[in-house]
Structure formats: structure tokens, C-alpha cells
Write a protein that holds these residues in place. Sequence first.
Motif, mmCIF file in Angstrom:
data_model
loop_
_atom_site.group_PDB
_atom_site.id
_atom_site.type_symbol
_atom_site.label_atom_id
_atom_site.label_comp_id
_atom_site.label_asym_id
_atom_site.label_seq_id
_atom_site.Cartn_x
_atom_site.Cartn_y
_atom_site.Cartn_z
ATOM 1 N N LEU A 271 8.268 -3.885 5.869
ATOM 2 C CA LEU A 271 8.494 -2.252 6.211
ATOM 3 C C LEU A 271 8.560 -1.735 4.782
ATOM 4 O O LEU A 271 7.891 -0.577 4.922
ATOM 5 N N GLU A 272 9.151 -2.239 3.906
ATOM 6 C CA GLU A 272 9.162 -1.191 2.722
ATOM 7 C C GLU A 272 7.849 -1.183 2.221
ATOM 8 O O GLU A 272 7.498 -0.013 1.715
ATOM 9 N N SER A 273 6.930 -2.249 2.149
ATOM 10 C CA SER A 273 5.478 -2.182 1.649
ATOM 11 C C SER A 273 4.683 -0.851 2.207
ATOM 12 O O SER A 273 3.691 -0.611 1.698
ATOM 13 N N TYR A 274 5.095 -0.448 3.523
ATOM 14 C CA TYR A 274 4.289 0.147 4.360
ATOM 15 C C TYR A 274 4.671 1.391 4.476
ATOM 16 O O TYR A 274 4.300 2.618 4.951
ATOM 17 N N THR A 275 6.235 1.750 4.081
ATOM 18 C CA THR A 275 6.825 3.082 4.118
ATOM 19 C C THR A 275 7.283 3.504 2.921
ATOM 20 O O THR A 275 6.334 4.065 2.065
ATOM 21 N N TRP A 276 8.488 3.431 2.448
ATOM 22 C CA TRP A 276 8.830 4.144 1.184
ATOM 23 C C TRP A 276 8.376 3.563 0.253
ATOM 24 O O TRP A 276 8.014 4.299 -0.899
ATOM 25 N N GLY A 277 8.134 2.319 0.255
ATOM 26 C CA GLY A 277 7.341 1.465 -0.992
ATOM 27 C C GLY A 277 6.187 1.901 -1.426
ATOM 28 O O GLY A 277 5.837 2.533 -2.631
ATOM 29 N N TRP A 279 4.900 4.938 -0.178
ATOM 30 C CA TRP A 279 5.174 6.593 -0.632
ATOM 31 C C TRP A 279 5.521 6.922 -2.012
ATOM 32 O O TRP A 279 5.172 7.710 -2.502
ATOM 33 N N THR A 280 6.403 5.986 -2.533
ATOM 34 C CA THR A 280 7.089 6.223 -3.824
ATOM 35 C C THR A 280 6.767 5.455 -4.774
ATOM 36 O O THR A 280 6.938 5.689 -6.068
ATOM 37 N N GLY A 281 6.077 4.259 -4.478
ATOM 38 C CA GLY A 281 5.833 3.110 -5.567
ATOM 39 C C GLY A 281 6.810 2.380 -6.175
ATOM 40 O O GLY A 281 6.979 1.623 -6.874
ATOM 41 N N ILE A 438 19.594 -1.070 -10.069
ATOM 42 C CA ILE A 438 19.454 -0.397 -11.577
ATOM 43 C C ILE A 438 18.073 -0.585 -12.171
ATOM 44 O O ILE A 438 17.790 0.303 -13.094
ATOM 45 N N TYR A 439 17.335 -1.571 -11.871
ATOM 46 C CA TYR A 439 16.260 -1.804 -12.411
ATOM 47 C C TYR A 439 15.080 -0.822 -12.144
ATOM 48 O O TYR A 439 14.309 -0.231 -12.964
ATOM 49 N N GLN A 440 15.250 -0.215 -10.846
ATOM 50 C CA GLN A 440 14.347 0.369 -10.218
ATOM 51 C C GLN A 440 14.745 2.050 -10.313
ATOM 52 O O GLN A 440 13.928 2.831 -10.739
ATOM 53 N N PHE A 441 15.940 2.624 -10.590
ATOM 54 C CA PHE A 441 16.464 3.797 -10.310
ATOM 55 C C PHE A 441 17.225 4.192 -11.942
ATOM 56 O O PHE A 441 17.556 5.303 -11.912
#
Length: 472
Positions: A271-277, A279-281, A438-441
Motif C-alpha cells: 500500500l505504501e509503495s503505491y500511495t504516500w511512498g 508520492w513523497t519518495g 528518525i531515519y526518514q524524517f
Amino acid sequence: MSPNMIGFSFILLGIFLIIGKLFRSKIEVLRKLFLPSSIIAGFVALLVGPEVLGRITSRFFAEESFFYTGLLPEFILNVWSTLPGLFINVVFAALFLGKVVPNLKKIWLIAGPQVVMGQTVSWGQYVVGIMLTLFVLTPFFGMNPLTGALIEISFVGGHGTAAGLSGTFEELNFAEGADLAVGLATIGIVSGVIIGIILINWGARTNRAKFVGGKTPLTKEEKEKLAELEERETDQKTKHTTSMEPLAFHLAIVGAAIALGYVLLKLIVLLESYTWGAWTGTHLFPYVPLFPLAMIGGMLIQIGLDHYGKSHFIDREMVNRISGFSLDILIVSALGTLSLAVIGDNLVPFLLLAIVAIAWNVFAFLVLAPRMIPQFWFERGIGDLGQAMGMTATGLLLMKIADPDNESPALEGFGYKQLLFEPLVGGGLFTAASLPLIYQFGPVAILIVSIIVMTFFLLFGILYFGGNKAKA
């Protein structure tokens, strides 16, 4: 690696558990610290492994020698290093299996203050940990920003969570974090017992702890049971299946919970790979370990069994046996493969993290608990302190010492509290996600979120439950 090597690695684990049990029965100080046999066994394995004995034997034996790494050959360590990440899934999948879940209203009425207190302390551990990392550990010692999550992972999460996240630490290029986390978890459980007993004695002298000693003193057998890693529930009326060995049946249920968690995790990643992932990378869930989703899998199975009236097929005592076995294996293998060199290379940051964590937990108990828990704050708060310092079993231990006859609602509230506590922190979803978050944001964003959530629970506890205390 051959199957025989893997089998021998498990046999050796069992031998060390027996050695740990023998040491505990013969050395009084270990019993007074209420250290479980698995932790003692892990330390013995660490001493005879490459980190201690191996540093001596490597000077006298060739590298191909069996004794080059001490008494534990390399293939044993290779097997053991993979076990924490596997068995943590069993521990969390079994967490809610066989437990009758009361309605939320009853949970809140009995355990509300302890839920709020526990959440405040846990989110506060992120606050103090990330602040220490941002202002001291990273600028002065060059520590990875992920260090900010170590306090909550190690102290509230305990050995299981700390070791179970080793794969996540490696994927996020902070492999040494796993060793630091396991080391901090050890500091937490030992200091938790020592500080907790000191505070109970202080509470008894100052009349804050009113039930110490109970109507009848604890027997030797009862004290021994307090050192177990899990609360043992024996009042379940269970209908055993006759067509299948009960142990095999319960292992299958635990396996089904883990499998369900695996499917849920893969669905969320997809789901993440097709939505917010897309859209935002930003991709978060590929770094989230399986065990919090395995816990949800277990909850869903239990809810389904309750709904169809089949919950009597689950024997909570059998589930506890499986979970306890897995936790013993996990702790011995994690401590046995601990890198003392990593802790030595980061000794000052390690000690600062431990000191700050202990100071925050003790402050929360002495200052916040009386203001957030309207009645029996000492007996209820000491359980939260124990859990915040080590693990659930430490909280149970301290509550039993402070209130051996259960004259306060502390034990019942503590049990209900876990239903609204562990799914999120203390090894729950946010604990597992804190490292990739923490790693991502970045640590500043997670610090802000932690401050907001901690402040919410803190104010809610003081104004709502503290207000109830004023009215009482």
C-alpha cells in the motif's frame, strides 16, 4: 551451515540455561537481584565466548582452532545471532492469545491512570533520549541520530525488543545500536530491581507504601516465582483438543498469528509503495520489523475466537510456556553474542544514556505518579517504574513486593494497562517504527511529535485524574 550445526547450537543454549539455573541457586546475590536464569546464562555465555575468554585464547591458538574464539566456535555465534530476530516474533504473537479482553470502559475505569502514566513515561523516554542525542551525543561523540530511540527501546522494550530490532539497526546502517540496546536493557533490569526495592523500603518507612510485608510474609517459593519472565496464569478453563498434541496445536496458533502479521506487513508495504511512498519518495514500512504485526495477528485471532465462542481452545498457560521458552532463547542468544567492544568504544554515550534514562524514570515515579494516579499511587506507580526500567516482569515483581496480598488495585490495573499500552509503545508499533521514522524524517521531527504526545498524556493525567484525586 549444516542442520547438525544448527541443532548443536540449540543444545548448547540449553546447557547454558541449566548453568544459569545452577548459578542462581548457588549464588545468593543473584537471587536477591531477582535475575532470571536466562540473563545469568547469557552472561556466562558472553564470558566464555569471543568477547572475554576468546580475547585470551586467540593469543595462544591458531585461527582455525576450535578454541580460537573461546568455548563458542564461530558457527555457534552465527546461529545465535539470528535467533533474537526470529523468537521475538513468537513472544509478541503470544502476547494477547488466550487472554479475555474486557470492554474498553472497564479497562479505562480500572487502569486509566496507569495507562496515562505509562504513556507519559514512555514518550518522555523518547524526549530525553533524542534531546540528549541532539545536544550532546551527536555533536560531541559523533553518535548516530538513531541513538535517540535507544532509551525507550531498551528500558521499556527490554531485552526482547532490543535484540529483536537488530535487523532494523543493520538495515539503517547502525549495527552497533543493537549491542548498545541490549547492554542498556541489562542496565535497566538490574537498576530497576535495585532502585525499586530501595524506593519500596523508603515508602514503607515514610508510610507511602502501606502494604509492604502483607498479612503474611512471602514464602521462598513465592519469591522464586517473582523472578519468572512472564506472569503465569493458571485459572483458564481450557478444553484441550484430543485430535492433536496440545503443544503442537498452540505452536500452530502462534505460527498462524505470525503468518497473519507477515501478510499484514506485506500488504502495508505494498500500500505504501503505491500511495504516500510513491508520492513523497519516503518509504517507512520496509524497515519495520515483523514482531509488532505478529502481535496484531495474535490479537485478531483472539478476537475471532472470542466472537465465535471458541476461545476456550486456547490455554493461556500453554501459550505462556511457549512465550517463556522463546524469551529465554532470545535473551541467552542476544547476551551471548553481545559485542563488548562496541560498548567500550561508546562507553561515555552508553553511560550517559543509562543515567538520563534512570533519572527520568525515577523522577516520573516520585514527582508525576502522585499527581497522576489518584489512589494507591505508590503501589500502582512502582509497577510502572519497574516496567519503564526493565520489562513487564520487573513491574510485576516490584508490585508484588509492595503489595503482596493485592490489597490495592495495582495488579489488576497493571494487567489491563498492557492492553492499551503494549500495542503502541514498549515494543509496540511506534517502538518498532521509531528507528525508521528518525531515519526518514530526522530526530527533530520525531522529538516534536514525542513532546506533543508526552505533554498531552502528562496534562491529561494531572488535570483529569489529578482532579479526581482532589475530589476524593
